[in-house]
Write an enzyme that holds these catalytic residues in place. Structure first.
Site, PDB file in Angstrom:
ATOM      1  N   ALA A 176       0.828  -1.211   0.000  1.00 16.78           N
ATOM      2  CA  ALA A 176       0.000   0.000   0.000  1.00 16.78           C
ATOM      3  C   ALA A 176       0.861   1.259   0.000  1.00 16.78           C
ATOM      4  O   ALA A 176       1.947   1.297   0.583  1.00 16.78           O
ATOM      5  CB  ALA A 176      -0.918   0.003   1.226  1.00 16.78           C
ATOM      6  N   HIS A 177       0.350   2.304  -0.656  1.00 18.11           N
ATOM      7  CA  HIS A 177       0.999   3.610  -0.648  1.00 18.11           C
ATOM      8  C   HIS A 177       1.058   4.124   0.792  1.00 18.11           C
ATOM      9  O   HIS A 177       0.123   3.899   1.576  1.00 18.11           O
ATOM     10  CB  HIS A 177       0.200   4.577  -1.524  1.00 18.11           C
ATOM     11  CG  HIS A 177       0.899   5.851  -1.813  1.00 18.11           C
ATOM     12  ND1 HIS A 177       0.945   6.904  -0.912  1.00 18.11           N
ATOM     13  CD2 HIS A 177       1.589   6.269  -2.906  1.00 18.11           C
ATOM     14  CE1 HIS A 177       1.620   7.899  -1.447  1.00 18.11           C
ATOM     15  NE2 HIS A 177       2.033   7.552  -2.655  1.00 18.11           N
TER      16      HIS A 177
END
Length: 400
Positions: free
Chosen positions: A229-230
């Protein structure tokens, strides 16, 4: 003319990082003359397994298309004399050796400026030509660990993980040729060459970019994230569908609003807990499990079709075979072919550097010393007698 057809570079390059960088110059027409040491069998990339036989390897072919090769023993006075004649007729000397080696080999600007005041001497090394680590060997894997990359990569509960590709090497190659072309522009403008001191370490550390800035200025501590995930944009990560994985990224608020319609959950878009970047990040612990549950109910294709139609950033997580068979890769002419005496028709990957409308021409990587006669006669203008004299003095190797 091809964009770089008037550029001649003498290259003491080996393995991956250096040859990868000059490959893009060669594809744009630069004359890359590889100086290969006959005492060691030339570029070590020729022998990288598993697809290697004699002095041919698919690894070597990957990085040395459109180049020329001369076999030259620079440890001999006559070999050094040939090298200096090459420098006299060149624009740049390019190498990827350990940081202290260019000075030992006398291939820095101070060593060569009396021969050619305009010469640009570009060194790509592991740690650079200065600093406490200058004399240390370095490879991509080592630097991914040293500069924090591996600590950032992988699942939160897993071990530190390197990238699946040698990205420090390849980015270092790009930085090196950017430095070389910058130096070449200045040398042609001012009539004075210079050293370009580029390192894989500098490249890798600089690529920490905004997480590094956040840490130095706001005390941010980067952590590994679930499903890649960012670190701040939610949702922007890998999701597992029924039959594979996809990446979905809501890098703008409009993409989030489109996503909730595609997944048929407008209530999530209306929920104040998820109304902005900041709120979705704060409440990722409740939002992401729900999104993962929803996306797991359909196949990759069943999700990509409506997401693509809604212009939501998304894509499948392909394996290498699938990636190479993408229609867009073919449309962009990213698979090229050359003819090779051992491998026959050999497929390779095109350079992503696009300049103008004409497509580059492609020629297989050279055999060691294959272009010696062309270089000695055409570039240096040596007579047969001079070549025979140099050969007798061991300039081209004991068995030349």
């Amino acid at each position: 003319m091809k964009p770089l057809e008037d550029v001649r570079i003498i290259s003491l390059e080996q393995y991956g990082a250096g040859p990868f960088g000059s490959l893009h110059l060669a594809d744009q027409g630069a004359e890359i003359i590889k100086v290969e040491d006959p005492r060691t069998g030339g570029d070590v990339g020729r022998y990288v397994p598993p697809y290697a036989e004699d002095e041919d390897s698919l690894f070597y072919e990957t990085f040395n298309r459109n180049k020329k090769s001369i076999s030259l023993d620079m440890s001999t006075p006559s070999g050094r004399a040939v090298f200096e004649d090459l420098v006299r007729n060149a624009d740049a000397v390019y190498s990827n050796l350990r940081g202290d080696v260019p000075a030992k080999l006398k291939i820095t600007y101070d060593d060569l400026k009396h021969i050619n005041p305009k010469i640009v001497c570009c060194s790509l090394s592991g740690f650079g030509m200065t600093g406490p680590r200058a004399a240390q060997p370095a490879y991509d894997y080592i630097l991914q660990g040293l500069t924090g990359w591996m600590d950032l990569t992988g699942e939160p509960e897993g071990p530190p993980t390197k990238s699946g590709l040698s990205l420090v090497d390849y980015c270092g190659g790009y930085v090196a040729v950017l430095a070389l072309l910058t130096g070449l522009h200045a040398a042609r403008r001012d009539g004075v060459g210079m050293d370009c001191d580029v390192s894989l370490y500098d490249t890798a550390l600089s690529m920490l970019t905004y997480p590094g800035t956040w840490h130095m200025n706001a005390g941010f501590t980067p952590v590994r994230t679930h499903h890649s995930a960012h670190p701040s944009l939610v949702p922007f990560q890998a999701f597992e569908a029924k039959d594979g994985w996809i990446v979905v990224g809501c890098a703008k608020e409009k993409f989030w609003q489109r996503l909730v319609e595609v997944i048929e959950r407008p209530d999530l878009g209306a929920d104040p807990r998820y109304a902005s970047f900041a709120e979705r990040q704060k409440n990722a612990g409740t939002l992401l499990p729900e999104l993962e549950r929803i996306i797991a109910t359909r196949t990759v294709a069943e999700w990509l079709t409506p997401m693509t139609a809604a212009a939501i950033p998304c894509g499948p997580i392909n394996d290498v075979s699938q990636a190479l068979q993408e229609e867009h890769a073919s449309a962009r002419d990213l698979i090229v072919e050359t003819e090779h005496p051992r491998y026959g028709t050999l497929k390779n990957l095109a350079s992503p550097v696009r300049v103008g409308s004409e497509q580059p021409e492609y020629r297989r990587a050279p055999q060691r010393g294959e272009n010696s006669e062309e270089i000695l006669n055409g570039v240096l203008g040596y007579s047969p007698e001079r070549i025979a004299e140099l050969n007798g003095e061991g300039a081209f190797g004991a068995s030349a």
